[in-house]
Scaffold this motif. Structure first.
Motif, PDB file in Angstrom:
ATOM      1  N   LEU A   1       0.833  -1.209   0.000  1.00  0.00           N
ATOM      2  CA  LEU A   1       0.000   0.000   0.000  1.00  0.00           C
ATOM      3  C   LEU A   1       0.867   1.259   0.000  1.00  0.00           C
ATOM      4  O   LEU A   1       0.580   2.220  -0.720  1.00  0.00           O
ATOM      5  CB  LEU A   1      -0.913  -0.004   1.234  1.00  0.00           C
ATOM      6  CG  LEU A   1      -2.047  -1.021   1.224  1.00  0.00           C
ATOM      7  CD1 LEU A   1      -2.790  -0.996   2.557  1.00  0.00           C
ATOM      8  CD2 LEU A   1      -3.018  -0.718   0.097  1.00  0.00           C
ATOM      9  N   PHE A   2       1.920   1.251   0.802  1.00  0.00           N
ATOM     10  CA  PHE A   2       2.817   2.414   0.846  1.00  0.00           C
ATOM     11  C   PHE A   2       3.471   2.655  -0.513  1.00  0.00           C
ATOM     12  O   PHE A   2       3.742   3.801  -0.885  1.00  0.00           O
ATOM     13  CB  PHE A   2       3.902   2.203   1.912  1.00  0.00           C
ATOM     14  CG  PHE A   2       3.534   2.770   3.246  1.00  0.00           C
ATOM     15  CD1 PHE A   2       2.580   2.151   4.042  1.00  0.00           C
ATOM     16  CD2 PHE A   2       4.119   3.940   3.711  1.00  0.00           C
ATOM     17  CE1 PHE A   2       2.224   2.676   5.273  1.00  0.00           C
ATOM     18  CE2 PHE A   2       3.760   4.469   4.947  1.00  0.00           C
ATOM     19  CZ  PHE A   2       2.815   3.836   5.727  1.00  0.00           C
ATOM     20  N   ALA A   3       3.755   1.603  -1.238  1.00  0.00           N
ATOM     21  CA  ALA A   3       4.418   1.763  -2.541  1.00  0.00           C
ATOM     22  C   ALA A   3       3.430   2.112  -3.653  1.00  0.00           C
ATOM     23  O   ALA A   3       3.734   2.927  -4.533  1.00  0.00           O
ATOM     24  CB  ALA A   3       5.168   0.480  -2.890  1.00  0.00           C
ATOM     25  N   LEU A   4       2.244   1.504  -3.601  1.00  0.00           N
ATOM     26  CA  LEU A   4       1.302   1.662  -4.720  1.00  0.00           C
ATOM     27  C   LEU A   4       0.522   2.974  -4.650  1.00  0.00           C
ATOM     28  O   LEU A   4       0.301   3.624  -5.679  1.00  0.00           O
ATOM     29  CB  LEU A   4       0.310   0.497  -4.735  1.00  0.00           C
ATOM     30  CG  LEU A   4       0.833  -0.823  -5.299  1.00  0.00           C
ATOM     31  CD1 LEU A   4      -0.242  -1.891  -5.187  1.00  0.00           C
ATOM     32  CD2 LEU A   4       1.231  -0.663  -6.766  1.00  0.00           C
ATOM     33  N   LEU A   5       0.082   3.351  -3.453  1.00  0.00           N
ATOM     34  CA  LEU A   5      -0.822   4.507  -3.371  1.00  0.00           C
ATOM     35  C   LEU A   5      -0.217   5.800  -3.917  1.00  0.00           C
ATOM     36  O   LEU A   5      -0.886   6.509  -4.689  1.00  0.00           O
ATOM     37  CB  LEU A   5      -1.292   4.687  -1.925  1.00  0.00           C
ATOM     38  CG  LEU A   5      -2.269   3.622  -1.426  1.00  0.00           C
ATOM     39  CD1 LEU A   5      -2.692   3.899   0.006  1.00  0.00           C
ATOM     40  CD2 LEU A   5      -3.490   3.554  -2.327  1.00  0.00           C
ATOM     41  N   PRO A   6       1.042   6.158  -3.576  1.00  0.00           N
ATOM     42  CA  PRO A   6       1.591   7.397  -4.173  1.00  0.00           C
ATOM     43  C   PRO A   6       1.688   7.314  -5.695  1.00  0.00           C
ATOM     44  O   PRO A   6       1.393   8.294  -6.394  1.00  0.00           O
ATOM     45  CB  PRO A   6       2.977   7.510  -3.532  1.00  0.00           C
ATOM     46  CG  PRO A   6       2.936   6.655  -2.327  1.00  0.00           C
ATOM     47  CD  PRO A   6       1.988   5.560  -2.632  1.00  0.00           C
ATOM     48  N   ALA A   7       2.090   6.135  -6.192  1.00  0.00           N
ATOM     49  CA  ALA A   7       2.207   5.990  -7.648  1.00  0.00           C
ATOM     50  C   ALA A   7       0.840   6.109  -8.325  1.00  0.00           C
ATOM     51  O   ALA A   7       0.693   6.803  -9.347  1.00  0.00           O
ATOM     52  CB  ALA A   7       2.852   4.644  -7.976  1.00  0.00           C
ATOM     53  N   ILE A   8      -0.162   5.453  -7.748  1.00  0.00           N
ATOM     54  CA  ILE A   8      -1.513   5.524  -8.333  1.00  0.00           C
ATOM     55  C   ILE A   8      -2.052   6.944  -8.265  1.00  0.00           C
ATOM     56  O   ILE A   8      -2.698   7.428  -9.204  1.00  0.00           O
ATOM     57  CB  ILE A   8      -2.446   4.538  -7.597  1.00  0.00           C
ATOM     58  CG1 ILE A   8      -2.047   3.102  -7.926  1.00  0.00           C
ATOM     59  CG2 ILE A   8      -3.898   4.779  -7.985  1.00  0.00           C
ATOM     60  CD1 ILE A   8      -2.825   2.056  -7.162  1.00  0.00           C
ATOM     61  N   LEU A   9      -1.775   7.644  -7.156  1.00  0.00           N
ATOM     62  CA  LEU A   9      -2.245   9.028  -7.030  1.00  0.00           C
ATOM     63  C   LEU A   9      -1.644   9.912  -8.112  1.00  0.00           C
ATOM     64  O   LEU A   9      -2.349  10.706  -8.751  1.00  0.00           O
ATOM     65  CB  LEU A   9      -1.881   9.554  -5.635  1.00  0.00           C
ATOM     66  CG  LEU A   9      -2.336  10.975  -5.328  1.00  0.00           C
ATOM     67  CD1 LEU A   9      -3.853  11.066  -5.380  1.00  0.00           C
ATOM     68  CD2 LEU A   9      -1.827  11.423  -3.962  1.00  0.00           C
ATOM     69  N   LEU A  10      -0.332   9.766  -8.335  1.00  0.00           N
ATOM     70  CA  LEU A  10       0.315  10.581  -9.369  1.00  0.00           C
ATOM     71  C   LEU A  10      -0.248  10.247 -10.749  1.00  0.00           C
ATOM     72  O   LEU A  10      -0.544  11.149 -11.544  1.00  0.00           O
ATOM     73  CB  LEU A  10       1.827  10.346  -9.334  1.00  0.00           C
ATOM     74  CG  LEU A  10       2.606  11.092 -10.430  1.00  0.00           C
ATOM     75  CD1 LEU A  10       2.542  12.595 -10.202  1.00  0.00           C
ATOM     76  CD2 LEU A  10       4.051  10.631 -10.489  1.00  0.00           C
ATOM     77  N   LEU A  11      -0.383   8.967 -11.054  1.00  0.00           N
ATOM     78  CA  LEU A  11      -0.917   8.566 -12.363  1.00  0.00           C
ATOM     79  C   LEU A  11      -2.357   9.053 -12.544  1.00  0.00           C
ATOM     80  O   LEU A  11      -2.748   9.455 -13.644  1.00  0.00           O
ATOM     81  CB  LEU A  11      -0.848   7.039 -12.497  1.00  0.00           C
ATOM     82  CG  LEU A  11       0.573   6.446 -12.554  1.00  0.00           C
ATOM     83  CD1 LEU A  11       0.523   4.933 -12.451  1.00  0.00           C
ATOM     84  CD2 LEU A  11       1.269   6.867 -13.843  1.00  0.00           C
ATOM     85  N   SER A  12      -3.136   9.030 -11.473  1.00  0.00           N
ATOM     86  CA  SER A  12      -4.524   9.512 -11.570  1.00  0.00           C
ATOM     87  C   SER A  12      -4.550  11.009 -11.831  1.00  0.00           C
ATOM     88  O   SER A  12      -5.346  11.499 -12.654  1.00  0.00           O
ATOM     89  CB  SER A  12      -5.279   9.191 -10.274  1.00  0.00           C
ATOM     90  OG  SER A  12      -5.260   7.816 -10.021  1.00  0.00           O
ATOM     91  N   LEU A  13      -3.697  11.756 -11.133  1.00  0.00           N
ATOM     92  CA  LEU A  13      -3.655  13.212 -11.365  1.00  0.00           C
ATOM     93  C   LEU A  13      -3.247  13.520 -12.801  1.00  0.00           C
ATOM     94  O   LEU A  13      -3.812  14.424 -13.441  1.00  0.00           O
ATOM     95  CB  LEU A  13      -2.672  13.858 -10.379  1.00  0.00           C
ATOM     96  CG  LEU A  13      -3.141  13.907  -8.918  1.00  0.00           C
ATOM     97  CD1 LEU A  13      -2.037  14.458  -8.033  1.00  0.00           C
ATOM     98  CD2 LEU A  13      -4.389  14.779  -8.799  1.00  0.00           C
ATOM     99  N   TRP A  14      -2.288  12.759 -13.313  1.00  0.00           N
ATOM    100  CA  TRP A  14      -1.869  12.982 -14.695  1.00  0.00           C
ATOM    101  C   TRP A  14      -3.013  12.649 -15.668  1.00  0.00           C
ATOM    102  O   TRP A  14      -3.232  13.341 -16.656  1.00  0.00           O
ATOM    103  CB  TRP A  14      -0.634  12.156 -15.021  1.00  0.00           C
ATOM    104  CG  TRP A  14      -0.216  12.280 -16.459  1.00  0.00           C
ATOM    105  CD1 TRP A  14      -0.228  11.315 -17.412  1.00  0.00           C
ATOM    106  CD2 TRP A  14       0.259  13.468 -17.103  1.00  0.00           C
ATOM    107  NE1 TRP A  14       0.204  11.805 -18.599  1.00  0.00           N
ATOM    108  CE2 TRP A  14       0.515  13.136 -18.448  1.00  0.00           C
ATOM    109  CE3 TRP A  14       0.485  14.774 -16.681  1.00  0.00           C
ATOM    110  CZ2 TRP A  14       0.983  14.064 -19.369  1.00  0.00           C
ATOM    111  CZ3 TRP A  14       0.953  15.696 -17.596  1.00  0.00           C
ATOM    112  CH2 TRP A  14       1.199  15.342 -18.925  1.00  0.00           C
ATOM    113  N   ALA A  15      -3.734  11.575 -15.373  1.00  0.00           N
ATOM    114  CA  ALA A  15      -4.871  11.216 -16.233  1.00  0.00           C
ATOM    115  C   ALA A  15      -5.941  12.312 -16.228  1.00  0.00           C
ATOM    116  O   ALA A  15      -6.579  12.575 -17.242  1.00  0.00           O
ATOM    117  CB  ALA A  15      -5.471   9.882 -15.774  1.00  0.00           C
ATOM    118  N   LEU A  16      -6.086  12.975 -15.073  1.00  0.00           N
ATOM    119  CA  LEU A  16      -7.113  14.027 -14.977  1.00  0.00           C
ATOM    120  C   LEU A  16      -6.712  15.291 -15.723  1.00  0.00           C
ATOM    121  O   LEU A  16      -7.534  15.926 -16.397  1.00  0.00           O
ATOM    122  CB  LEU A  16      -7.364  14.364 -13.501  1.00  0.00           C
ATOM    123  CG  LEU A  16      -8.283  13.426 -12.717  1.00  0.00           C
ATOM    124  CD1 LEU A  16      -8.334  13.838 -11.262  1.00  0.00           C
ATOM    125  CD2 LEU A  16      -9.686  13.437 -13.313  1.00  0.00           C
TER     126      LEU A  16
END
Length: 458
Positions: free
Chosen positions: A49-64
């Motif tokens: 969770l510590f590794a995935l959540l920051p990466a997913i957050l960044l990718l989601s912001l970029w997608a937005l």
């Protein structure tokens, strides 16, 4: 951004971080007398969770925000005069460059400026994708490093993982609720716009449905009386229930009280297969088999029954709904305490008397709830009615004649070329809102009854 690259990155982060967390916690626990607060699996999940959540957050912001960034970059590559055009023209110019950069064709010959902007945008896409993926990987690695440093004997990894799961469940529930609210708000906004053209009393109490499209040259908006559509919906639903309720309920009684295990294991799945057949197949069945059969049967007995009519659509819809009532009623009857049935039989009642006087009254609230859920399904059905009901929005009370429903009219109004600002199209949202309120009330009533039934035996 390539979806495969993103998926591969997340998969690698997940695997590596879980393995690191799990291995480190196992190593700590291997010491003499040392005991972890949480099992290694929770440490592995927490590290993931510590590794995935920051990466997913960044990718989601970029997608937005990537579209805004890309549009700004493309606009900066085009001549300065482009920014002085209207918003629609600017968007069209950006779309042309975007299409050229991604290898799609455009109308006309691209100008040298457009080709130059497309080449620059192609390079920009590659660079930004690499930067975003690298940043996501770096964030994931930083998260993993932090998680790995936190792992210790007293770390409450299980508590933190359960908290994360609870937050995820709350977010999922919130998304579902917000989606429902968003649908209602969008329907309300466009329905109110429709009522600026047509008075609500003319819509809800009108008896003529004749939405004239402006292309007919009449210049009139037409008549939008809801009652013919509402009555068509109700009439077809009543016919469907007359077919589905007796057959479904009798099937449930037979399966739960009379059939032995071998018969039940075969018959119940076969009945439930009906629920998995696409509704368009039911529509064809009604059009080519049931409708002509009813018309021929009507000729034999001297009745004028049209092949496409409310009767045809209602019968086929009832066949489709049988599994809903049968399966739900079967489960509800099976939940009636066995002591009630045994007590009735012990007092000398026959099996049929026990079913009529003990089981059915005890299961009645749940059965009624199942029927109301089936009614909601019938009201919202579209494909069967499109093919089998005749699409005739006239207020008629003879089920052997063609009719139309709310859902069919929504399809008709949204499949034309009329603008979304015209009453001919906006009426679809008013119809959708009416349908939503009807099914919502039925579902609330059904859930209330089912809940009361459950409370009775818990």
């Amino acid at each position: 951004m390539n979806a495969l690259v993103v998926a591969a990155l997340l998969l690698v982060l997940l695997t590596v971080s879980y393995q690191v967390g799990w291995s480190r916690s196992r190593k700590l626990a291997s010491g003499k007398g040392d005991r972890l607060h949480s099992r290694p699996i929770y440490h592995g999940v927490l590290a993931a969770l510590f590794a995935l959540l920051p990466a997913i957050l960044l990718l989601s912001l970029w997608a937005l925000f990537s579209d805004y960034v890309s549009s700004g970059f493309i606009l900066a590559q085009l001549p300065l005069e482009t920014a002085q055009l209207t918003e629609v023209q600017v968007q069209a110019a950006v779309n042309r460059v975007h299409a050229l950069a991604n290898g799609f064709g455009v109308v006309g010959t691209p100008s040298p400026e457009e080709m130059g902007a497309a080449r620059a945008y192609e390079s920009f896409q590659l660079v930004t994708s690499l930067v975003v993926v690298a940043a996501a990987a770096a964030l994931g690695a930083a998260g993993l490093f932090l998680a790995q440093r936190r792992i210790g004997l007293r770390l409450r990894a299980r508590t933190e993982v359960e908290l994360a799961i609870r937050i995820a469940l709350i977010l999922c529930s919130t998304v579902a609720i917000l989606t429902t609210i968003g649908i209602v708000l969008s329907l309300l906004a466009d329905a109110f716009r429709f009522f600026t053209f047509i008075a609500p009393q003319n819509f809800f109490f009108g008896t003529v449905w004749n939405p004239r499209f402006q292309s007919t040259g009449s210049g009139s908006a037409g008549e939008y009386g809801l009652l013919p559509l509402l009555w068509g919906t109700v009439m077809i639903s009543i016919i469907a229930m007359l077919v589905a309720v007796p057959i479904g309920l009798m099937s449930a009684i037979y399966l739960s009280q009379y059939a032995d295990k071998r018969v039940r294991s075969v018959v119940k799945p076969v009945i439930e297969v009906l629920a998995g057949i696409p509704t368009i197949v039911y529509g064809f069945f009604a059009l080519v088999s049931v409708g002509p059969f009813l018309a021929a049967a009507g000729d034999v007995i001297g009745l004028d029954i049209r092949a496409t009519s409310a009767l045809t659509a209602g019968i086929v819809m009832g066949i489709m709904i049988i599994p809903f009532i049968s399966s739900l009623s079967d489960d509800i009857i099976a939940q009636v305490p066995r002591a009630m049935r045994d007590g009735s039989l012990g007092l000398g009642a026959t099996k049929s008397e026990t079913i009529r006087k003990v089981l059915l009254p005890a299961a009645l609230p749940g059965v009624v709830g199942a029927i109301l859920l089936a009614v909601s399904r019938a009201i919202g059905e579209t494909m069967i009615v499109v093919l089998a009901a005749g699409n005739s929005p006239v207020l008629r009370f003879n089920p052997a004649e063609p009719t139309s429903t709310v859902t069919v009219s929504i399809v008709n109004q949204l499949t034309g070329d009329a603008a979304f600002t015209s009453p001919q199209t906006l009426v679809a949202f008013a119809l959708g809102l009416t349908l939503f309120v009807m099914t919502l009330l039925l579902n609330i009533m059904a859930l209330y009854i089912v809940r009361k039934f459950r409370e009775q035996y818990e």
